[in-house]
Design a protein around this motif. Structure first.
Motif, PDB file in Angstrom:
ATOM      1  N   CYS A 150      39.335  35.502  39.283  1.00  0.00           N
ATOM      2  CA  CYS A 150      39.650  34.210  39.897  1.00  0.00           C
ATOM      3  C   CYS A 150      39.698  34.273  41.420  1.00  0.00           C
ATOM      4  O   CYS A 150      40.014  33.279  42.066  1.00  0.00           O
ATOM      5  CB  CYS A 150      40.971  33.660  39.353  1.00  0.00           C
ATOM      6  N   PHE A 209      37.515  34.912  44.828  1.00  0.00           N
ATOM      7  CA  PHE A 209      36.211  35.088  45.458  1.00  0.00           C
ATOM      8  C   PHE A 209      36.266  36.275  46.430  1.00  0.00           C
ATOM      9  O   PHE A 209      37.231  36.436  47.174  1.00  0.00           O
ATOM     10  CB  PHE A 209      35.824  33.845  46.269  1.00  0.00           C
ATOM     11  N   TYR A 217      38.136  30.135  39.756  1.00  0.00           N
ATOM     12  CA  TYR A 217      38.266  30.711  41.097  1.00  0.00           C
ATOM     13  C   TYR A 217      39.247  29.916  41.957  1.00  0.00           C
ATOM     14  O   TYR A 217      39.263  28.683  41.939  1.00  0.00           O
ATOM     15  CB  TYR A 217      36.916  30.736  41.813  1.00  0.00           C
TER      16      TYR A 217
END
Length: 342
Positions: free
Chosen positions: A186, A188, A142
């Motif tokens: 990746c 959020f 992330y």
């Protein structure tokens, strides 16, 4: 006892991946492969252990998991150890780890949260080894929101460095990404505004102390035992007092209230200059909210209690360094946590 900070992780250094609690099921192998590639992209070599089986709730029998974790923590070629994620019963490792060998070895970074609190917090309390309560391997791909740091940033810092983090002001209100459907995710989804909140007062807070803490549901089972003697750690390693952080993974408010009362009676908060409470999605009950549970158990301590901190199971993640000297600012104009590796 002095707190020991590992040297900074550099390109070419090895990162060990092992599962002290739950392993990775076959259907999610693609996600961990993506995560490992993320670590390699930083220039690190990744060594994957044998204890990774995800068919059940444990990656391997306890003696095997303990031996593999001890071996990685005492291998001078491995500079950081990170699990894929948490689990349920890492507590069974505690009597099996070679604490003397780990304490005598050159310090190695250990990262994790949730059930991994059961291991990393005792590592700090018993050996003085600074550990990172932060995002695990599966979370590593992330992109980190502005103001926060990845565990990869933390372990790349030299001893003596001060790391500054500020909350991004947004969090993920619901759900989790489907790693099976999208192993490469990746970004959020931070779909809700939210900031830190002082629960016990409206006054501004600026306070310092050495950081220690973790997951309520797991640490409540070791508080007051030789593996969770926070009061002794404070006497020997933190005469300046502590900043204690805790977070509820999923138990309802009555269970969290009961666990926090037990931790308080075991001395977990006795040296706290302030208490940080992680943001949670854990449910309320008909008679008690999560906030009321915290105040019921800890409001009597007379120290600042700051809630909705990014140190729990709700993304994004603000890594906390067990053993670091912290300076917490929570005012109308500024929210920040400075952590000094000294």
């Amino acid at each position: 006892m002095d707190v020991r900070f590992p040297v900074a992780l550099k390109p070419g250094d090895r990162v060990g991946v092992t599962a002290p609690s739950s392993g990775v099921p076959e259907k999610l192998r693609a996600r961990i492969d993506v995560a490992i590639e993320t670590i390699k992209a930083r220039g690190h070599e990744v060594v994957v252990g044998d204890c990774m089986n995800g068919a059940g709730h444990l990656s391997a029998p306890a003696p095997q998991r303990a031996a593999e974790l001890t071996a990685m923590l005492t291998d001078p070629a491995i500079r950081a150890v990170v699990p894929p994620w948490g689990g349920e019963t890492a507590i069974d490792l505690l009597p099996l780890l070679d604490w003397a060998a780990i304490g005598a070895a050159e310090p190695t970074w250990v990262v994790g949260f949730s059930d991994i609190s059961t291991v990393i917090t005792p590592l700090t309390l018993l050996t003085g080894l600074a550990t990172v309560h932060g995002n695990n391997v599966m979370d590593t791909p992330y992109q980190v929101p502005s103001g926060l740091m990845s565990w990869l940033d933390i372990v790349a810092a030299d001893p003596g460095t001060t790391l500054i983090q500020t909350p991004p002001g947004r969090y993920r209100a619901k759900g989790h990404d489907d790693y099976q459907l999208n192993p490469h995710v990746c970004d959020f989804t931070l779909d809700q505004a939210g900031s830190w909140t002082r629960l016990d007062s409206d006054d501004d807070v600026i306070v310092e102390g050495r950081l220690i803490g973790g997951c309520i549901e797991t640490l409540s089972n070791v508080a007051g035992t030789p593996y969770g003697d926070v009061a002794a750690f404070a006497r020997h390693a933190a005469p300046e007092g502590l900043l204690v952080y805790v977070e509820a993974a999923g138990d309802d408010a009555l269970g969290i209230c009961r666990n926090l009362h037990g931790m308080r009676l075991a001395g977990f908060f006795a040296a706290a200059n302030a208490i940080l409470i992680g943001r949670t999605r854990a449910p309320a009950t008909e008679s008690l909210t999560q906030t009321a549970a915290v105040l019921d158990a800890l409001g009597c301590l007379g120290v600042p209690i700051i809630a909705d901190v990014e140190c729990g199971h709700v993304p994004p993640f603000m890594p906390m360094i067990n053993g670091a000297h912290g300076r917490l600012v929570c005012t109308t104009d500024d929210n920040r946590l400075d952590q000094t590796l000294a």
